[in-house]
Design a protein around this motif. Structure first.
Motif, short mmCIF file in Angstrom:
data_model
loop_
_atom_site.label_atom_id
_atom_site.label_comp_id
_atom_site.label_asym_id
_atom_site.label_seq_id
_atom_site.Cartn_x
_atom_site.Cartn_y
_atom_site.Cartn_z
N LYS A 1 6.51 10.79 7.01
CA LYS A 1 6.71 11.74 5.92
C LYS A 1 8.05 12.45 6.07
O LYS A 1 8.85 12.53 5.13
CB LYS A 1 5.61 12.80 5.94
N HIS B 1 0.85 -1.20 0.00
CA HIS B 1 0.00 0.00 0.00
C HIS B 1 0.88 1.24 0.00
O HIS B 1 2.00 1.21 0.48
CB HIS B 1 -0.90 0.05 1.24
N GLU B 2 0.33 2.34 -0.51
CA GLU B 2 1.05 3.60 -0.44
C GLU B 2 0.07 4.74 -0.37
O GLU B 2 -0.94 4.76 -1.07
CB GLU B 2 1.94 3.77 -1.68
N TRP B 3 0.34 5.67 0.55
CA TRP B 3 -0.52 6.84 0.68
C TRP B 3 0.36 8.08 0.59
O TRP B 3 1.10 8.36 1.53
CB TRP B 3 -1.24 6.84 2.03
N ASN B 4 0.26 8.81 -0.46
CA ASN B 4 1.01 10.04 -0.62
C ASN B 4 2.48 9.85 -0.25
O ASN B 4 3.06 10.66 0.44
CB ASN B 4 0.38 11.14 0.25
N GLY B 5 3.03 8.72 -0.66
CA GLY B 5 4.44 8.47 -0.41
C GLY B 5 4.73 7.66 0.84
O GLY B 5 5.86 7.22 1.03
N ILE B 6 3.73 7.48 1.71
CA ILE B 6 3.98 6.69 2.92
C ILE B 6 3.72 5.22 2.62
O ILE B 6 2.65 4.87 2.09
CB ILE B 6 3.07 7.15 4.08
N LYS B 7 4.70 4.39 2.93
CA LYS B 7 4.50 2.95 2.78
C LYS B 7 4.56 2.29 4.15
O LYS B 7 4.99 2.92 5.12
CB LYS B 7 5.59 2.36 1.87
N GLU B 8 4.15 1.03 4.21
CA GLU B 8 4.22 0.30 5.47
C GLU B 8 4.98 -0.99 5.25
O GLU B 8 4.78 -1.65 4.23
CB GLU B 8 2.81 -0.07 5.94
N PRO C 1 9.36 4.04 5.58
CA PRO C 1 8.08 3.34 5.71
C PRO C 1 7.76 3.04 7.18
O PRO C 1 8.68 2.89 7.99
CB PRO C 1 8.31 2.05 4.93
N ILE C 2 6.47 2.98 7.49
CA ILE C 2 6.06 2.57 8.85
C ILE C 2 6.65 1.19 9.14
O ILE C 2 6.61 0.30 8.31
CB ILE C 2 4.52 2.52 8.93
N ARG D 1 -4.67 14.09 1.84
CA ARG D 1 -3.47 13.49 1.24
C ARG D 1 -3.57 11.97 1.19
O ARG D 1 -3.21 11.35 0.21
CB ARG D 1 -2.21 13.89 2.02
N THR D 2 -4.01 11.38 2.31
CA THR D 2 -4.00 9.92 2.34
C THR D 2 -5.21 9.32 1.65
O THR D 2 -5.24 8.12 1.39
CB THR D 2 -3.95 9.40 3.79
N TYR E 1 1.23 10.23 10.38
CA TYR E 1 1.42 10.81 9.06
C TYR E 1 2.74 11.58 8.97
O TYR E 1 3.56 11.36 8.10
CB TYR E 1 0.26 11.75 8.68
N TYR F 1 3.01 -2.75 9.88
CA TYR F 1 1.56 -2.63 9.73
C TYR F 1 0.84 -3.47 10.80
O TYR F 1 -0.17 -3.07 11.35
CB TYR F 1 1.21 -3.12 8.32
N GLU G 1 -7.84 5.90 -2.79
CA GLU G 1 -6.91 4.85 -2.38
C GLU G 1 -7.75 3.65 -1.96
O GLU G 1 -8.78 3.81 -1.32
CB GLU G 1 -6.08 5.31 -1.17
#
Lengths: 291, 552
Positions: free
Chosen positions: B292, A17-24, B297-298, B145-146, B288, B301, B216
């Protein structure tokens, strides 16, 4: 659905997944997390079994330990009272002189009296019992209502101008605001009263004589012909250096002009006989060590 | 702001403003000599101000359809400025009452300046004014954004923002006049509460509408948290404020609850204000802005999932730990305590997930004060949630309750976690939103950071010392079997710590003023960037998707 990538730094894969450049990353949950989750949950389950915990309609699960906070508190209050009884029973039985002569007992009086005085009396009389404007100093050996243990104990019990039926009653009436005395008489009597404690303040002799006459007619009934006061009605000695509301000319004028009516609450319903006796002894004791 | 609205939206906005003004007229007319009169007048003024603002630009040209290819960022800017204004007001009053505690004579013999009336201005100002505006502003930013979707219309976000700030103003102007429900963090009276319900439900619906328009496939974690924050705060606010006004012309109302039930409902509310206002919403912010800014990356998950559901499920149970050793039945206290203990690991998972996300970016933490704000926020979040679970254990609570330890705990959270993440987010957002190349001064961001951290440390250590000293003095028995210290003795012992705390608070306030100055100068004098970062706009979507115009 995005593409699963591999993070070069950690080596873990992403979720895609990706949200505005953020991935997990799809990193596995580290083992300490599971360990501590299980530990905290386990602790809670054990606690629920031992203690009252879950509501069951109109009642609740009582727990294996059968703890009841009301009983716990009553029991600990009871045992505390029993422990203290060793010396408080002596306070109840002995008279003031005997207690004052007993060093061990006076040690308990001082330790207990400090907290009792701080929580109940210090708000007006001050933590060191030195009073302030309108609130008597209790360490100066000068007592409005008498300084014997019995007199002090009675003052604490009933208060001054309080709602207690046995209250000590004291009133300095207003002499100026209601027109009882004209202004020259007021000024004269104020000068006279001031001169009693300030000999040689240089007041006009004629005015002092006039003041003395006004005093004899109006004030002597309570303060006495010699102005030495009267503990029966709480009238202060005006010839000494102790002043409840200030001893300068202006303060004396304010007092005579508008009158005074102090207040001390009754402690009969709020403190036990033992506690009031301890406070009496404590107040006498701090006065003894004061200069 | 009005120029960005369509004609239809301007008309609705005008109607709402007139309606608000009329409500104010009714309240003022019904109030007689009640302090409600002042609030009626304030509401009228707010409505009239709205009318003027709308009429000024009423005939401005309508925005074209090209607006729909960009995110709607105007209300976010306004929210950030409102948050900063409230930060200064709230922290200034906070430091004032800190000095008042050290020197109680500072009241000038006036009723309005007593501790009881000033203190809620501080708490409302910083929690709802500063924190709330920051939450609303960042939620608008993050959800667009998300979700890759523009806010659904141009009116609703302004209604939420303006309506929310009217609530805050009614709150803080009421306290000096003695208008209060005497419920901690829920002091405002019935009319302000009803108004907030309207505003909050509109906010909730706005969030759902934006999410429903998302492009998304998945909903990002930050949105889970923001949504939990909005939903649960609505629930808490409505239940705890159920009350019957004395009359329509009186500010006073009586709570639906009484006795121990009132206490339980109040602390169910009070703790969940911490949980969902100051934790869930702010975790949305953290989730967020930290990845950023770090460009990482986080970390996991899966940890996000355990953290979120653990926090939202366990937190709602723990309010009763505020009422240990009271008339509340022991079984309720047991549940409050055990759920607080079980809450620890989910809370730590959220903090750990944030800190592990920084792996591979620690050199940025070293060099970039903005990211360092966020890192410190995550650390202090972890520390204060550990402290919270610890203090919720009954025997520990018997020492800490009613002492300054609680104050230390709260401020470790609010100064260290909430303020730090807000400032991190603001330093990230301001250059972007105003299209500036950078912040006015990187050195001032550093100064803000270190002064704030120093103030936080002084504050928290002073209150830890003071609280534990207090707690021990209150329970120390002498050999005679009586309490060794009177309450006044403990106050005397507190005095130096109170001075230290006021100094720590002053440092934090000065740091905030520096931050606000920096933001102000960035907006005013930093040269514009060459266009916005295109990656941050929906227009830059992959071909095909970009062509699809946003609905609305």
């Amino acid at each position: 659905m995005g593409v699963i990538e591999r993070d070069p730094h950690t080596g873990h894969g992403t979720t895609g997944h990706e949200w505005n450049g953020i991935k997990e990353l799809n990193t596995r949950v580290p083992w300490p997390v599971w360990t501590f989750l299980i530990l905290t949950f386990g602790f809670s389950v054990v606690w629920w079994i031992l203690m009252p915990a879950w509501p069951l309609g109109t009642t609740y699960s009582k727990g294996l330990l059968g703890v009841d906070v009301r009983q716990v508190v009553s029991a600990s209050l009871k045992s505390a009272a029993e422990e203290r009884a060793a010396w408080t029973s002596q306070i109840d039985q002995k008279d003031y002189a005997a207690i004052q002569a007993d060093d061990a007992l006076m040690k308990d009086v001082r330790a207990t009296g400090h907290a009792l005085f701080g929580d109940n009396c210090a708000a007006c009389h001050g933590l060191a019992a030195r009073g302030g404007p309108g609130f008597p100093n209790l360490t100066d050996h000068d007592w409005l209502w008498g300084g014997t243990p019995e007199a002090i104990s009675e003052t604490i019990r009933v208060g001054v101008n309080s709602e207690d039926p046995d209250s000590r009653v004291s009133q300095m009436p207003p002499w100026g605001s209601n027109g009882a005395l004209d202004r020259p008489s007021l000024l004269a009597v104020v000068s006279y009263v001031h001169s009693l404690s300030h000999p040689g303040a240089g007041a006009d002799a004629a005015q002092l004589a006039a003041g003395k006459e006004v005093f004899a007619k109006n004030c002597a009934a309570c303060h006495g012909p010699e102005a030495k006061g009267n503990p029966e009605v709480g009238a202060p000695d005006l010839t000494d250096d102790t002043w409840l509301y200030g001893g300068d000319l202006q303060s004396i004028y304010t007092t005579v002009y508008g009158g005074r009516e102090g207040h001390m609450p009754t402690w009969q319903a709020r403190l036990s006989d033992t506690e009031r006796k301890i406070l009496t002894l404590y107040v006498l004791d701090i006065g003894k060590s004061a200069p | 702001m009005v120029a960005t609205m369509t004609i239809g939206e301007r008309q609705v906005a005008l109607a709402i403003s007139i309606f608000v003004a009329l409500c104010g007229v009714v309240l003022a007319a019904a109030s007689g000599s009640d302090p409600l009169l002042v609030h009626g007048i304030i509401i009228v003024l707010a409505g009239v101000a709205g009318v003027f603002i709308i009429l000024r630009d009423y005939y401005a040209p309508e925005p074209g359809p090209e607006r729909l290819s960009r995110y709607y960022d105007e209300p976010i800017k306004a929210g950030i400025i409102a948050a900063l204004a409230w930060a200064i007001v709230g922290m200034f009053i906070g430091d004032w009452v800190a000095w008042l505690l050290a020197y109680p004579d500072l009241t000038f013999d006036a009723a309005w300046s007593t501790f009881g009336r000033l203190r809620p201005i501080h708490t409302t100002g910083v929690i709802f004014g500063f924190g709330g505006n920051a939450l609303i502003a960042t939620s608008f930013h993050v959800m667009q954004r998300t979700s890759r979707a523009r806010l659904p219309d141009q009116l609703t976000p302004w209604f939420v923002l303006a309506g929310y700030n009217l609530f805050c103003i009614l709150a803080v102007t009421g306290y000096p006049m003695g208008i209060t429900q005497s419920k901690e963090y829920a002091e405002p009276e019935w009319y302000a509460d009803i108004w907030l319900v309207i505003v909050w439900v509109v906010y909730f619906v706005l969030y759902l509408r934006t999410l429903a328009r998302r492009k998304e496939p998945h909903i990002y974690v930050a949105n889970w948290y923001y949504l939990a924050f909005i939903l649960v705060v609505a629930m808490l606010h409505i239940v705890n404020n159920l009350a019957l006004p004395v009359s329509l012309g009186s500010a006073k109302s009586y709570s639906f609850f009484s006795g121990v039930q009132d206490a339980m409902v109040q602390w169910w509310y009070g703790h969940n204000a911490v949980a969902f206002f100051l934790t869930a919403g702010f975790l949305g912010m953290l989730y967020y802005y930290l990845p950023k800014r770090a460009g990482r990356p986080i970390y996991s998950y899966r940890m996000s999932i355990i953290g979120f559901w653990g926090i939202t499920f366990f937190y709602v149970w723990v309010g009763s730990h505020h009422l240990h050793y009271t008339a509340l039945p022991l079984w309720v206290q047991t549940l409050g305590m055990t759920f607080s203990v079980m809450l620890l690991v989910p809370s730590w998972i959220a903090a750990a997930n944030a800190l592990l996300t920084l792996n591979g970016a620690w050199h940025k933490v070293r060099d970039d004060a903005t990211l360092r704000f966020m890192m410190v926020a995550a650390v202090l979040y972890g520390l204060s949630t550990f402290e919270g679970s610890f203090l919720a254990i009954r025997p520990v609570n018997s020492l800490s309750h009613y002492t300054d330890w609680t104050v230390a705990h709260v401020h470790a959270g609010t100064l260290g976690w909430n303020s730090m993440i807000i400032f991190g987010a603001i330093y990230y957002l301001v250059p972007q939103l105003w299209g500036r190349q950078r912040m006015y001064s990187a050195a001032l961001v550093e100064t803000h950071f270190w002064l704030a951290v120093a103030g936080l440390v002084v504050y928290v250590f002073a209150m830890w010392n003071s609280g534990i000293t207090q707690g021990l003095m209150w329970r120390t028995y002498n050999e005679s079997g009586t309490l060794a210290y009177s309450f006044v003795d403990s106050l005397v012992a507190m005095h130096p710590y109170y001075i230290a705390r006021a100094i720590g608070g002053l440092m934090f306030l000065v740091a905030t003023v520096i931050g606000v100055y920096n933001v102000w100068m960035t907006i005013r004098s930093v040269p514009a960037a060459e266009g916005r970062p295109v990656a941050d706009q929906p227009a830059s979507l992959p071909a095909g998707e970009a062509a699809a115009p946003a609905r609305g």
